[in-house]
Design an enzyme around this catalytic site. Structure first.
Site, mmCIF file in Angstrom:
data_model
loop_
_atom_site.group_PDB
_atom_site.id
_atom_site.type_symbol
_atom_site.label_atom_id
_atom_site.label_comp_id
_atom_site.label_asym_id
_atom_site.label_seq_id
_atom_site.Cartn_x
_atom_site.Cartn_y
_atom_site.Cartn_z
ATOM 1 N N HIS B 128 -4.303 -60.005 1.176
ATOM 2 C CA HIS B 128 -4.036 -58.869 0.289
ATOM 3 C C HIS B 128 -3.075 -57.890 0.962
ATOM 4 O O HIS B 128 -2.938 -57.873 2.187
ATOM 5 C CB HIS B 128 -5.345 -58.156 -0.041
ATOM 6 C CG HIS B 128 -6.170 -58.897 -1.046
ATOM 7 N ND1 HIS B 128 -5.636 -59.409 -2.196
ATOM 8 C CD2 HIS B 128 -7.502 -59.190 -1.075
ATOM 9 C CE1 HIS B 128 -6.597 -59.991 -2.892
ATOM 10 N NE2 HIS B 128 -7.735 -59.891 -2.228
ATOM 11 N N CYS B 187 0.953 -59.631 -1.676
ATOM 12 C CA CYS B 187 1.451 -59.104 -2.958
ATOM 13 C C CYS B 187 2.495 -58.007 -2.722
ATOM 14 O O CYS B 187 2.440 -57.274 -1.726
ATOM 15 C CB CYS B 187 0.303 -58.524 -3.768
ATOM 16 S SG CYS B 187 -0.807 -59.785 -4.360
#
Lengths: 281, 208
Positions: B128, B187
């Site tokens: 993440h 991301c």
């Protein structure tokens, strides 16, 4: 002629065994997996609703890290009551053929309200936030196993029930005819009729008990995993319950068959006695 | 006299049992002949979803067969088998085999379709863009080092490329086995709010 009668009796007994197996299994199937109330009871028994609610919450949390939002946005966006209500809708779609959609507006509204409290919505991230809300709603539907196959399952269940009902009428007629034939073929010898009934019951029970053992030996039912742990646990409980009901049915017939076979032995014992007495006279 | 009566009663009982067994045999034979294939398929299907958990299984260490460039006893899905260290951004994170959101919550995920360090192919890691994981990816530079310490050895990689791709551009993270390339992505944007549909990929080659 005697051989022909014996072959005929054998065929009738075979038919009767198949009929007994049909009646037993049909009743168990209709009163378990095909019965919505039974399924609802089992879901309650296996804590399916609270388990699914926990899964829903943990599924939501998985999206937090990639969203860049605080975990607080997930506070109170969904309730266990909502999960229970939606599962009831899915079961209605499956068992009653209703075509109700799962409404995630409430979740989306609560989530949007929580996001707005953080005051992070801008014109640049608006579509990204909308997509995030959409992802959370999809995650919710996936976790409660809301699929497009509900109506297909309903059609299959409906067809199976209709087929079983039709078969029941045919099997009932066949059973009556077979029993009458068996009585007629043994009309002069009551002990043989009792023996034949014992044979039918014994083979039915052995068939069932062997089948149960084969299933247990070849399939590790307790290890079945479908969709998620909560759903798997409910499915395993239902399957084990069905097997135990079939097993119980087999044992009941076995006991009955032993009783009938004992009666047959006693009749034969008494008959031999009578014959000997006549001979002695 | 009594014996004769008992023999007669036993005979009747035995004949009932023999005929019953014969009937069972015929039923099973008929079932096997007419439904054998369907039953086999059903059993196979059920056994496919019957997953035995190896909670009590003895742990077998993962070993790299350097000659064949393959692992022996692959790590179990969902378990941590390595740590990734990126000194430039001060990252020292656990690497788990698997790429579910559940796994990514714990650290870095290893895409199950890619190769393992030491196998000479594409290794795909993901994490993440949160503060705890790869938020500082923007600070990385070409030439920076990435160290992967697995349970079976240590591997050092050097960054040679960085790309911004769309989440659907899977061809930009190709799986091959000609050269050992570590691809780590997160991301984008790094401080994104909402759903991110871009990925920032770092490509690093194994240092000999």
């Amino acid at each position: 002629m005697k051989i022909l009668i014996n072959i005929l009796k054998f065929i009738i007994m075979l038919i009767l065994v198949v009929c007994i197996l049909f009646f037993g299994i049909k009743n168990i199937v209709l009163s378990t997996i095909m019965d919505k109330d039974y399924v609802l009871n089992k879901l309650e028994e296996t804590n399916f609703y609270s388990g699914t609610y926990e899964l829903v919450e943990s599924g939501f949390e998985n999206y937090i890290a990639q969203s860049g939002l605080e975990e607080e946005v997930l506070n109170n966006i969904c309730t266990e009551e909502k999960v229970k209500k939606d599962i009831a809708i899915i079961l209605n779609n499956i068992y009653n053929g209703t075509n109700e959609e799962i409404d995630t507006t409430e979740i989306a509204n609560n989530l949007n309200a929580n996001i707005d409290k953080l005051d992070v919505r801008t014109s640049q991230n608006k579509s990204a936030l909308d997509k995030f809300v959409q992802q959370i709603c999809t995650e919710y539907k996936n976790t409660i196993i809301n699929t497009k196959y509900e109506n297909t399952i309903h059609e299959i269940l409906n067809k199976t029930t209709n087929l079983l009902e039709k078969l029941q009428t045919i099997v009932t007629i066949v059973t009556i005819i077979a029993v009458i034939c068996l009585i007629l073929l043994n009309i002069k010898n009551i002990s043989k009729l009792v023996g034949n009934i014992g044979t039918v019951l014994l083979s039915s029970s052995i068939t069932i008990l062997v089948a149960i053992n084969l299933i247990n030996a070849n399939i590790n039912i307790s290890a079945i995993k479908l969709f998620n742990n909560v759903f798997s646990s409910s499915i395993v409980t239902i399957l084990q319950d069905i097997l135990s009901k079939v097993n119980k049915f087999g044992i009941i017939i076995l006991i009955t068959s032993i009783v009938v076979i004992l009666i047959n032995a006693i009749i034969n014992f008494v008959k031999t006695n009578q014959k000997e007495e006549i001979k002695e006279e | 006299m009594l014996n004769k009566k008992i023999i007669q009663a036993s005979k009747a009982t035995i004949s009932v049992i023999i005929v019953a067994l014969l009937l069972v045999g015929i039923i099973y034979l008929a079932t096997y002949l007419f439904l054998g294939q369907e039953i086999d398929t059903a059993v196979l299907l059920l056994n496919t979803v019957a997953v035995e958990l190896n909670d009590n299984k003895e742990e077998v260490p993962t070993v790299l067969n350097e000659e064949k460039q393959t692992l022996e006893n692959y790590p179990e899905y969902g378990t941590q088998y390595a740590t990734i260290e990126i000194p430039r951004i001060g990252a020292n994170l656990p690497v788990y085999f698997g790429d579910t959101l559940e796994i990514l919550k714990k650290g870095v995920g290893h895409s199950s379709g890619s190769y393992f360090p030491g196998e000479g192919g594409s290794i795909v890691y993901m994490g993440h863009n949160s503060k705890k994981v790869f938020r500082r990816f923007s600070e990385l530079q070409i030439g920076d080092e990435i160290k992967v310490t697995t349970t079976y050895g240590e591997f050092n990689y050097k960054i040679y490329d960085m790309q911004l791709i769309k989440e659907t551009e899977l061809e930009k993270v190709p799986i091959q086995r000609e050269e050992e390339i570590l691809m780590v992505y997160t991301c984008y944007p790094f401080n994104n709010i909402g759903y991110a549909d871009h990925r920032f990929v770092v490509y690093a080659k194994l240092e000999q």
